[in-house]
Motif scaffolding. Sequence first.
Motif, short mmCIF file in Angstrom:
data_model
loop_
_atom_site.label_atom_id
_atom_site.label_comp_id
_atom_site.label_asym_id
_atom_site.label_seq_id
_atom_site.Cartn_x
_atom_site.Cartn_y
_atom_site.Cartn_z
N ALA A 194 -50.28 22.19 6.56
CA ALA A 194 -50.01 21.27 7.67
C ALA A 194 -51.32 20.73 8.24
CB ALA A 194 -49.21 21.96 8.77
N LEU A 195 -52.29 21.63 8.46
CA LEU A 195 -53.58 21.20 9.00
C LEU A 195 -54.29 20.24 8.05
CD1 LEU A 195 -54.91 24.49 10.62
CD2 LEU A 195 -54.31 22.37 11.79
N ASP A 196 -54.26 20.55 6.75
CA ASP A 196 -54.90 19.66 5.78
C ASP A 196 -54.27 18.27 5.82
OD1 ASP A 196 -56.59 21.70 4.98
OD2 ASP A 196 -55.48 22.17 3.14
N MET A 197 -52.93 18.22 5.86
CA MET A 197 -52.23 16.95 5.88
C MET A 197 -52.58 16.17 7.15
SD MET A 197 -50.08 14.93 4.26
CE MET A 197 -49.31 15.95 3.04
N TRP A 198 -52.51 16.84 8.30
CA TRP A 198 -52.74 16.16 9.57
C TRP A 198 -54.20 15.79 9.78
CZ3 TRP A 198 -49.05 19.64 12.90
CH2 TRP A 198 -47.73 19.19 12.71
N GLN A 199 -55.13 16.64 9.34
CA GLN A 199 -56.54 16.30 9.50
C GLN A 199 -56.91 15.10 8.63
OE1 GLN A 199 -58.18 20.21 8.83
NE2 GLN A 199 -58.31 20.62 11.04
N GLY A 200 -56.31 15.03 7.44
CA GLY A 200 -56.52 13.86 6.59
C GLY A 200 -55.95 12.60 7.23
N LEU A 201 -54.77 12.73 7.83
CA LEU A 201 -54.15 11.59 8.52
C LEU A 201 -55.01 11.16 9.70
CD1 LEU A 201 -51.86 9.60 9.04
CD2 LEU A 201 -50.59 11.46 10.15
N LEU A 202 -55.50 12.13 10.46
CA LEU A 202 -56.35 11.81 11.61
C LEU A 202 -57.63 11.11 11.17
CD1 LEU A 202 -56.72 12.05 14.68
CD2 LEU A 202 -57.84 14.26 14.28
N ALA A 203 -58.21 11.55 10.07
CA ALA A 203 -59.44 10.94 9.56
C ALA A 203 -59.20 9.48 9.16
CB ALA A 203 -59.97 11.73 8.36
N ASP A 204 -58.01 9.17 8.67
CA ASP A 204 -57.69 7.81 8.23
C ASP A 204 -57.12 6.93 9.35
OD1 ASP A 204 -58.47 8.55 5.69
OD2 ASP A 204 -56.43 8.88 4.95
N ALA A 205 -56.75 7.54 10.46
CA ALA A 205 -56.09 6.78 11.54
C ALA A 205 -57.07 5.85 12.25
CB ALA A 205 -55.47 7.73 12.56
N LEU A 210 -44.77 9.06 -0.30
CA LEU A 210 -46.18 9.34 -0.57
C LEU A 210 -46.55 9.13 -2.04
CD1 LEU A 210 -46.86 12.43 1.70
CD2 LEU A 210 -47.59 10.06 2.04
N LYS A 211 -45.58 9.29 -2.94
CA LYS A 211 -45.85 9.02 -4.35
C LYS A 211 -46.16 7.54 -4.56
CE LYS A 211 -42.88 12.65 -6.16
NZ LYS A 211 -41.56 12.93 -6.74
N ILE A 212 -45.52 6.70 -3.78
CA ILE A 212 -45.73 5.25 -3.90
C ILE A 212 -46.96 4.83 -3.09
CG2 ILE A 212 -44.73 2.97 -3.48
CD1 ILE A 212 -41.95 4.42 -3.68
N ASP A 213 -47.08 5.35 -1.88
CA ASP A 213 -48.21 5.01 -1.01
C ASP A 213 -48.75 6.29 -0.37
OD1 ASP A 213 -50.08 4.07 0.78
OD2 ASP A 213 -48.65 2.96 2.02
N PRO A 214 -49.77 6.90 -0.97
CA PRO A 214 -50.31 8.16 -0.46
C PRO A 214 -50.90 8.05 0.96
CG PRO A 214 -51.17 7.71 -2.65
CD PRO A 214 -50.42 6.49 -2.21
N LYS A 215 -51.07 6.85 1.47
CA LYS A 215 -51.64 6.65 2.81
C LYS A 215 -50.58 6.36 3.87
CE LYS A 215 -56.00 7.03 1.73
NZ LYS A 215 -56.83 8.09 2.28
N ASP A 216 -49.29 6.40 3.52
CA ASP A 216 -48.24 6.10 4.49
C ASP A 216 -48.31 7.11 5.64
OD1 ASP A 216 -45.48 4.50 4.87
OD2 ASP A 216 -45.20 6.59 5.49
N ALA A 217 -48.62 6.62 6.83
CA ALA A 217 -48.88 7.50 7.98
C ALA A 217 -47.63 8.28 8.39
CB ALA A 217 -49.40 6.68 9.15
N ALA A 218 -46.48 7.65 8.45
CA ALA A 218 -45.27 8.35 8.88
C ALA A 218 -44.92 9.46 7.90
CB ALA A 218 -44.10 7.37 9.03
N ALA A 219 -44.97 9.16 6.62
CA ALA A 219 -44.63 10.17 5.62
C ALA A 219 -45.62 11.34 5.68
CB ALA A 219 -44.60 9.54 4.23
N ARG A 220 -46.89 11.04 5.83
CA ARG A 220 -47.90 12.11 5.92
C ARG A 220 -47.65 12.98 7.15
NH1 ARG A 220 -53.47 8.99 5.37
NH2 ARG A 220 -54.40 11.07 5.27
N TYR A 221 -47.33 12.35 8.27
CA TYR A 221 -47.07 13.12 9.48
C TYR A 221 -45.89 14.07 9.27
CZ TYR A 221 -45.42 14.52 14.00
OH TYR A 221 -44.97 15.29 15.05
N TYR A 222 -44.80 13.54 8.74
CA TYR A 222 -43.59 14.36 8.61
C TYR A 222 -43.70 15.42 7.52
CZ TYR A 222 -41.23 11.47 12.02
OH TYR A 222 -40.88 10.83 13.18
#
Length: 180
Positions: free
Chosen positions: A131-142, A105-117
């Motif tokens: 966890a909710l903040d991380m996943w809701q952000g991922l869902l918004a970008d998916a 995530l330091k290299i690519d803050p949008k990496d979906a797998a890293a954000r999920y895990y």
Amino acid sequence: LILGSPELALRTLTGPGDKDLPGLLAELVGRVRSDPHDLTAWTLLGRGYLTLGDANDAAGAFRHAADLAPPKSKPALLAEYGEALMVANGGTVSPPAEAAFKDALKIDPKDAAARYYVGLAYAQRRETKKALDMWQGLLADAPPNAPYRSMLVDHIASLTAAGVATGTASAPNIGAMVAR
């Protein structure tokens, strides 16, 4: 042939076939020994080990691949490294796996797998808000057709419902999550 295993003798003469994963892995091991800077071989070796259920060797191969990778490819390989560490740890995000995901995530803050895990690591530690903040952000970008969307919505709803049960969150608004 003399001992009664003609398929082994044939494989020795012709090399491994398409469906002979152990044989293909043996060839990849030979490739990385002869050229330790072969990024493709290290990556395929990691995936092959993971397919065979050898998560520890997979993690080692992915670590080598991530070390060799150019910046553009590094986040995905760090995420694969973290996933292998997780599998080796019985499905729990260990501190080294979480560190690998955070490095991605330091290299690519949008990496979906890293954000999920990373979200999963928070959820496993019962840090529900993170966890909710991380996943809701991922869902918004998916993207709308992302294969992980429904699983993500389920995880968010589950965490939110657990928060409702303990009095720490409100009921999930599934419509709003899907709309995002």
